[in-house]
Design a protein around this motif. Structure first.
Motif, PDB file in Angstrom:
ATOM      1  N   PHE A 176      -1.304  27.909   2.952  1.00 11.94           N
ATOM      2  CA  PHE A 176      -1.532  27.243   1.673  1.00 11.94           C
ATOM      3  C   PHE A 176      -0.653  27.857   0.585  1.00 11.94           C
ATOM      4  O   PHE A 176      -0.642  29.076   0.418  1.00 11.94           O
ATOM      5  CB  PHE A 176      -2.999  27.386   1.241  1.00 11.94           C
ATOM      6  N   VAL A 220     -10.697  24.398   0.631  1.00 14.48           N
ATOM      7  CA  VAL A 220      -9.640  24.193   1.631  1.00 14.48           C
ATOM      8  C   VAL A 220      -9.596  25.365   2.610  1.00 14.48           C
ATOM      9  O   VAL A 220      -9.338  25.172   3.807  1.00 14.48           O
ATOM     10  CB  VAL A 220      -8.256  23.962   0.979  1.00 14.48           C
ATOM     11  N   PHE A 233       0.803  23.546   3.271  1.00 12.59           N
ATOM     12  CA  PHE A 233       0.257  22.608   2.295  1.00 12.59           C
ATOM     13  C   PHE A 233       0.303  23.179   0.879  1.00 12.59           C
ATOM     14  O   PHE A 233      -0.164  24.296   0.641  1.00 12.59           O
ATOM     15  CB  PHE A 233      -1.204  22.280   2.636  1.00 12.59           C
ATOM     16  N   VAL A 235      -1.319  23.264  -2.671  1.00 13.74           N
ATOM     17  CA  VAL A 235      -2.686  23.031  -3.132  1.00 13.74           C
ATOM     18  C   VAL A 235      -2.706  23.187  -4.653  1.00 13.74           C
ATOM     19  O   VAL A 235      -2.503  24.280  -5.177  1.00 13.74           O
ATOM     20  CB  VAL A 235      -3.689  24.010  -2.489  1.00 13.74           C
ATOM     21  N   VAL A 293       0.872  17.189  -4.096  1.00 12.19           N
ATOM     22  CA  VAL A 293      -0.264  17.446  -3.191  1.00 12.19           C
ATOM     23  C   VAL A 293      -0.537  16.252  -2.272  1.00 12.19           C
ATOM     24  O   VAL A 293      -1.626  16.140  -1.696  1.00 12.19           O
ATOM     25  CB  VAL A 293      -1.532  17.835  -3.977  1.00 12.19           C
ATOM     26  N   LEU A 296      -1.453  17.400   1.214  1.00 11.93           N
ATOM     27  CA  LEU A 296      -2.808  17.956   1.250  1.00 11.93           C
ATOM     28  C   LEU A 296      -3.827  16.837   1.402  1.00 11.93           C
ATOM     29  O   LEU A 296      -4.771  16.942   2.196  1.00 11.93           O
ATOM     30  CB  LEU A 296      -3.085  18.753  -0.027  1.00 11.93           C
TER      31      LEU A 296
END
Length: 349
Positions: A176, A220, A233, A235, A293, A296
Motif C-alpha cells: 500500500f 484496507v 495500491f 490508498v 485510487v 484500489l
C-alpha cells in the motif's frame, strides 16, 4: 482462505497498535502477534483481544526465530516511517526502515510457512515537484524528493519487497502506498502542522493536499490480511483541499514566507521539538501530491469511506481546534520570531 497466524510489526506506533487491536478482535485469525521495541499504547493493550505483544527488534536476525517458532504464515509490515510527527533520530528510523525491512524479508524468504506479506509504504515515493504529474498512478516513476530522506527509505524498501516477490513468487504480496494519514487520535506531521496557531507557508504556492483517514487505512490493512489481494495500491481519500483552504478550515493563521527562509524556519521548528518540518515535507507543502485510487476501488475492492475534506474536518473536531483569536497580531509577532530565530538574530516586539 483466511490467514491463521499473523505477525504485525511496528505495534508501538499509532497505526500499528490500532491494527494489532483490530486484528486481535477478528475471529478469523487463530493467533496475532505484535512485535516492536516499544510496547503498544495503554489504550491498545486494554482492547487488543486475543492479540499478544512480543518485544522484538526487526533489525535483529532473531526476528527469523520469532517467525519460525510461532509458525507465522502472514506478515504485516507496518513499521516503516515516512513522515515522523516530531523530530526524531534519522539514523534510528533509517535502520528500522531499511535494515529492519531487509532482516524481516530475509526471514520471510527462509520460512516455508510464510504465504502472505502485507506492506505499508507511502505515496511520498512519487516525490513532489514543479514537474510532477497532476495525479500519480501505481505505474508512475518513483522519484523521492531528496536523496537521503524518509521517502528514499520507502523506495529502497519497495525494492527489497520486489526482490522477495521474484525469489518467492508463492508469497501473496500486497503493498500500500498511503497518502498522508490523519485522524483525531493519530499523531502525524500534518496533524501537528495544522495545529500550529500560525502556520508557515511559502509565498506563491497553494498545494493540493490529499489525505487518508486512519480508519480507512486500518480497513484496507485488515482486508489484505484476511483475504488474498495481491498488488500495489495507492490508498487515499477522494477529493483534495488546497493548503490555504485547510488552514482556514482549521481556524489557523497563515504566515507566507519567502522560500529561502523556509528551510531555516523548519530547523527552528525541529529544534523546538514542535514538528518535523523536513525537506520532503516542505516540497509537499509547496507542490502537493495526489494519487489515483481507481485500482484500489476496482481491483482491491475498497472505496474509502471518508473524503479528504471529511477526514480533515473529523481531525479538527476531534482535536477540538478553535479559531485563533487576534490572528493578525499573532502572525506578525510569530513571523518576527521565526525569521529572527532562523537568521540567528534576537527577536523584538
Amino acid at each position: 482462505m483466511p490467514s491463521n497466524i499473523v505477525l504485525v510489526t511496528g505495534v508501538g506506533g499509532d497505526l500499528g497498535g490500532k491494527l494489532l487491536a483490530r486484528l486481535g478482535n477478528n475471529p478469523e485469525f487463530e493467533r496475532v502477534i505484535g512485535v516492536d521495541t516499544t510496547p503498544p499504547q495503554k489504550s491498545v493493550l486494554q482492547r487488543m483481544g486475543r492479540a499478544e505483544y512480543v518485544r522484538a527488534d526487526i533489525r535483529n536476525p532473531l526476528i527469523a526465530k520469532v517467525i519460525s517458532t510461532a509458525k507465522v504464515d502472514t506478515v504485516v509490515h507496518a513499521s516503516c516511517t515516512a513522515h515522523p510527527a516530531g523530530p526524531a533520530r534519522r539514523t534510528a528510523i533509517k535502520e528500522v526502515n531499511v535494515i529492519g525491512t531487509m532482516r524481516l524479508l530475509a526471514a520471510c524468504q527462509r520460512s516455508p510457512l510464510v504465504r502472505k506479506l502485507v506492506v505499508k509504504s507511502t505515496a511520498a515515493v512519487y516525490g513532489a515537484g514543479a514537474r510532477s504529474q497532476a495525479v500519480f498512478t501505481e505505474d508512475s516513476e518513483l522519484i523521492p524528493t531528496s536523496t537521503s530522506g524518509y521517502a528514499k527509505d520507502a523506495v529502497e524498501m519497495e525494492g527489497y519487497v520486489r526482490g522477495l516477490m521474484r525469489r518467492r513468487p508463492d508469497i501473496t504480496t500486497t503493498l500500500f502506498r498511503f497518502a498522508n494519514i490523519i485522524s483525531p487520535e493519530i499523531d502525524t506531521v500534518l496533524s501537528r502542522y495544522f495545529a500550529l496557531p500560525v502556520v508557515p507557508t511559502v509565498f506563491g504556492y497553494d498545494a493540493r493536499i490529499q489525505l487518508l483517514h486512519a480508519t480507512d487505512a486500518l480497513a484496507v490493512f485488515e482486508q489484505a490480511t484476511e483475504y488474498d489481494k495481491p498488488g500495489v495500491f495507492n490508498v487515499g481519500s477522494e477529493g483534495v483541499l488546497t493548503l490555504s483552504q485547510a488552514i482556514r478550515r482549521a481556524g489557523r493563521v497563515e504566515l507566507p514566507m519567502p522560500s529561502g527562509v523556509v528551510p531555516s524556519v523548519g530547523k527552528v521548528l525541529r529544534g523546538a521539538r514542535v514538528v518535523d518540518f523536513s525537506a520532503d515535507q516542505v516540497r509537499l507543502l509547496n507542490f502537493g501530491r495526489v494519487v489515483d485510487v481507481t485500482k484500489l476501488k476496482k481491483d482491491f475492492g475498497y472505496t474509502p469511506r471518508w473524503t479528504t475534506r471529511e477526514a480533515f474536518d473529523d481531525y479538527i473536531t476531534g482535536r477540538g481546534l478553535r479559531p485563533v483569536v487576534d490572528g493578525g497580531r499573532l502572525a506578525g509577532f510569530a513571523g518576527k520570531v521565526l525569521v529572527a530565530a532562523a537568521t540567528g538574530q534576537a527577536a523584538h516586539r
